[in-house]
Design an enzyme around this catalytic site. Sequence first.
Site, mmCIF file in Angstrom:
data_model
loop_
_atom_site.group_PDB
_atom_site.id
_atom_site.type_symbol
_atom_site.label_atom_id
_atom_site.label_comp_id
_atom_site.label_asym_id
_atom_site.label_seq_id
_atom_site.Cartn_x
_atom_site.Cartn_y
_atom_site.Cartn_z
ATOM 1 N N GLY A 20 0.836 -1.196 0.000
ATOM 2 C CA GLY A 20 0.000 0.000 0.000
ATOM 3 C C GLY A 20 0.867 1.241 0.000
ATOM 4 C CG ASN A 87 0.611 1.161 4.866
ATOM 5 O OD1 ASN A 87 0.245 1.775 5.865
ATOM 6 N ND2 ASN A 87 0.237 1.508 3.644
ATOM 7 C CB SER A 141 -6.021 0.998 13.487
ATOM 8 O OG SER A 141 -6.941 2.010 13.882
ATOM 9 C CE1 TYR A 155 -8.834 -0.600 9.458
ATOM 10 C CE2 TYR A 155 -9.413 0.557 11.487
ATOM 11 C CZ TYR A 155 -8.522 0.319 10.450
ATOM 12 O OH TYR A 155 -7.333 1.001 10.399
ATOM 13 C CB ALA A 156 -12.277 -2.347 15.809
ATOM 14 C CE LYS A 159 -5.643 -2.194 10.249
ATOM 15 N NZ LYS A 159 -4.391 -2.374 9.474
#
Length: 264
Positions: A20, A87, A141, A155-156, A159
């Site tokens: 990325g 990334n 994150s 998403y959380a 991660k």
Amino acid sequence: MENKQNQIKDLEGKKALVTGGTKGIGKAIADRLAEAGATVIVTARNQPNGDINHHFIAADLTQPQDVSSLTDEIDTNFGGVDILINNVGGLTTPGGGFSALTDEHWESELQLNLISGIRLDRALLPKMIERNNGVIIHISSVAAKQALWNLNMAYAVSKAALNAYSKTLSTELAPKGVRVLTVSPGATKTPPMEKFIQDFAASAGITIEEAFNQLLGQVGGIPMGRMAEPSEVASLVHFLVSPAAAYLTGTNYAIDGGSLPVVL
């Protein structure tokens, strides 16, 4: 006057891959490592529109065949890498909590934010272990420690899983000369973040400033009063892959302007 830090060539002779790496945090990291003397390879799904000063390889890391092709090209042209910056990632699923998320949403978020990194580590680690030297950085994150059910549940979770994987991998690889670390940015001024705020403002019928303040309010605000610049995240990553950080492994570094309301 040029920043003195940018003149330090402490990565001369090193080869680095930044996934990325054509925009946002990834591009800032790639540029910083190159300034420090590294030969930098970047990968992304699509060829960037503008000029890029690093060796570019197109790859979708959620696809095993693309990871194989990427690894083959790196091995052929560079003989492996010394530094791997995982990334690639992002928030691609809708908000709204558990009922808004399908099996496909969960699968896509885990593939992008967790499995892609695992897959690439597995492909590139053997040469690092053979040389008894290497550094892997997983870009996570602060959402992993401060999840918001209505905005970033999948998403959380992905991660948080990345954090656990990174820590366990670091323990396995420390005796083999490979350091593994995690960097967890908070709100960072990137195009995806700015678009996220704009979309939130549009859906809520409020201004962008009001949307920004509402989102920050959900995480308790940022004591420093602003988002991070991608270059600030890149500075931390540069330090962590440099010889100055030779005794650091297994740690998760939050770079969030003080927003996490916890004692780490």
